[in-house]
Scaffold this motif. Structure first.
Motif, mmCIF file in Angstrom:
data_model
loop_
_atom_site.group_PDB
_atom_site.id
_atom_site.type_symbol
_atom_site.label_atom_id
_atom_site.label_comp_id
_atom_site.label_asym_id
_atom_site.label_seq_id
_atom_site.Cartn_x
_atom_site.Cartn_y
_atom_site.Cartn_z
ATOM 1 N N UNK A 85 -0.586 -0.574 -6.740
ATOM 2 C CA UNK A 85 -1.746 0.407 -6.837
ATOM 3 C C UNK A 85 -0.992 2.036 -7.400
ATOM 4 N N UNK A 86 0.137 2.285 -6.746
ATOM 5 C CA UNK A 86 0.677 3.378 -6.848
ATOM 6 C C UNK A 86 1.209 3.271 -8.336
ATOM 7 N N UNK A 87 2.033 2.375 -8.856
ATOM 8 C CA UNK A 87 2.542 1.984 -9.913
ATOM 9 C C UNK A 87 1.454 2.149 -11.064
ATOM 10 N N UNK A 88 0.340 1.543 -11.004
ATOM 11 C CA UNK A 88 -0.774 1.449 -11.873
ATOM 12 C C UNK A 88 -1.407 3.040 -12.103
ATOM 13 N N UNK A 137 -5.761 0.096 -2.443
ATOM 14 C CA UNK A 137 -5.461 1.615 -2.240
ATOM 15 C C UNK A 137 -4.296 1.673 -1.493
ATOM 16 N N UNK A 138 -3.292 2.712 -2.323
ATOM 17 C CA UNK A 138 -2.127 3.201 -1.777
ATOM 18 C C UNK A 138 -1.066 1.801 -1.768
ATOM 19 N N UNK A 139 -1.494 0.612 -2.144
ATOM 20 C CA UNK A 139 -0.489 -0.285 -2.193
ATOM 21 C C UNK A 139 0.513 -0.001 -3.176
ATOM 22 N N UNK A 194 7.569 -0.602 -6.218
ATOM 23 C CA UNK A 194 6.753 -1.701 -6.152
ATOM 24 C C UNK A 194 7.369 -3.142 -5.954
ATOM 25 N N UNK A 195 8.076 -3.302 -6.706
ATOM 26 C CA UNK A 195 8.748 -4.701 -6.952
ATOM 27 C C UNK A 195 9.753 -5.103 -5.819
#
Length: 301
Positions: free
Chosen positions: A128-131, A123-125, A275-276
């Protein structure tokens, strides 16, 4: 003999009176028929033009709808494939890092953090945000917003509004008003008024009053000419207004969806980059070397 001559004279007089009247009546009926024939011709031409226009509008809408959804599907597919590839790559990388730094307490916590960051379910990683940004089923996500506006069944969406505008059966839509304007059976429409005014059978129309002998031919022509001009003008202006509304709706919808699509692409690229980068920065802290990647949707400046 005298009585016979008187009878013959009476018959001749009657014939001399009747013949001119019959000729006048035939000429009048010819004009009455001509007016009706010209109306039918105008009606057919106008209705055919409307039907052809409606077909073009429907075809244009369908082409735009299909193209928009094809772009959406392609965008979604590209991003989901990218997420899958990175998920597999990062999981494999994590296993290698665990083996390499097994028993190293200095990086243990960072490896745990790394495992969380690469997990699309965390959650909120970052992943996760990208997904979620690319999940059209996730309420208010980036792709959900684009998908919603392209959905012709989603109440008040841009595509829904566009579709209703060009649907003749949708009450008070531009297409509905257009169809009623050219309909001779729709009460008080311009075509309905023109049809009745052109008919010698419609009570109190100029042609009916003329046929009944209530007004002269000159008066009938004057009244009908005025009615013809008023109603054909109303039809022309009404049709032009409806076409303008439909054109404006079509171009406006296309512009808004195109802009939202571009905005969606930029946001998805940003989520991926964020994210990356966050994962890569942590990897540098762990192994001294980060990740390598290229832009997916938007070229870097």
């Amino acid at each position: 003999m005298r009585k016979s001559l008187l009878t013959l004279c009476s018959l001749l007089l009657a014939v001399s009176v009747l013949v001119p009247l019959t000729t006048v009546h035939a000429a009048d009926q010819k004009w009455i028929n001509q007016v009706w024939s010209e109306y039918k011709s105008y009606n057919k031409k106008t209705v055919n033009a409307y039907n052809n226009y409606q077909k073009q509008v429907d075809k244009k809408y369908k082409a735009f709808y299909n193209a928009s959804h094809a772009s959406l599907d392609q965008l979604e597919k590209k991003v989901l494939e990218d997420q899958k590839q990175w998920d597999e790559k990062l999981r494999a990388d994590l296993e290698q890092l665990k083996l390499k730094y097994e028993g190293n307490r200095d990086v243990k916590d960072k490896l745990t953090q790394y495992e969380r960051l690469i997990n699309p379910s965390y959650l909120n990683g970052p992943m996760w945000k990208y997904a979620k940004a690319a999940d059209r089923g996730y309420l208010n996500s980036t792709l959900w917003r684009l998908s919603k506006e392209m959905n012709e069944d989603y109440l008040n969406s841009w595509m829904w509004t566009y579709k209703k505008t060009i649907t003749p059966s949708y009450l008070n839509s531009s297409a509905w008003k257009f169809s009623k304007t050219v309909s001779e059976s729709y009460l008080n429409s311009p075509m309905w008024k023109l049809r009745n005014g052109s008919s010698s059978s419609y009570l109190n129309s100029p042609m009916w009053k003329y046929k009944q002998g209530k007004i002269s031919k000159a008066t009938a022509k004057s009244q009908y000419s005025k009615l013809l001009k008023e109603q054909t003008t109303a039809i022309s202006k009404g049709n032009a207004a409806r076409k303008s509304e439909i054109t404006k709706m079509a171009s406006g919808t296309q512009k808004k969806i195109d802009e939202l699509y571009k905005e969606t692409v930029v946001i998805l690229e940003a989520r991926r980059e964020e994210a990356l980068k966050s994962i890569s920065d942590l990897r540098i802290e762990i192994a001294g070397e980060g990740l390598q990647w290229e832009a997916l949707l938007v070229e870097k400046p």
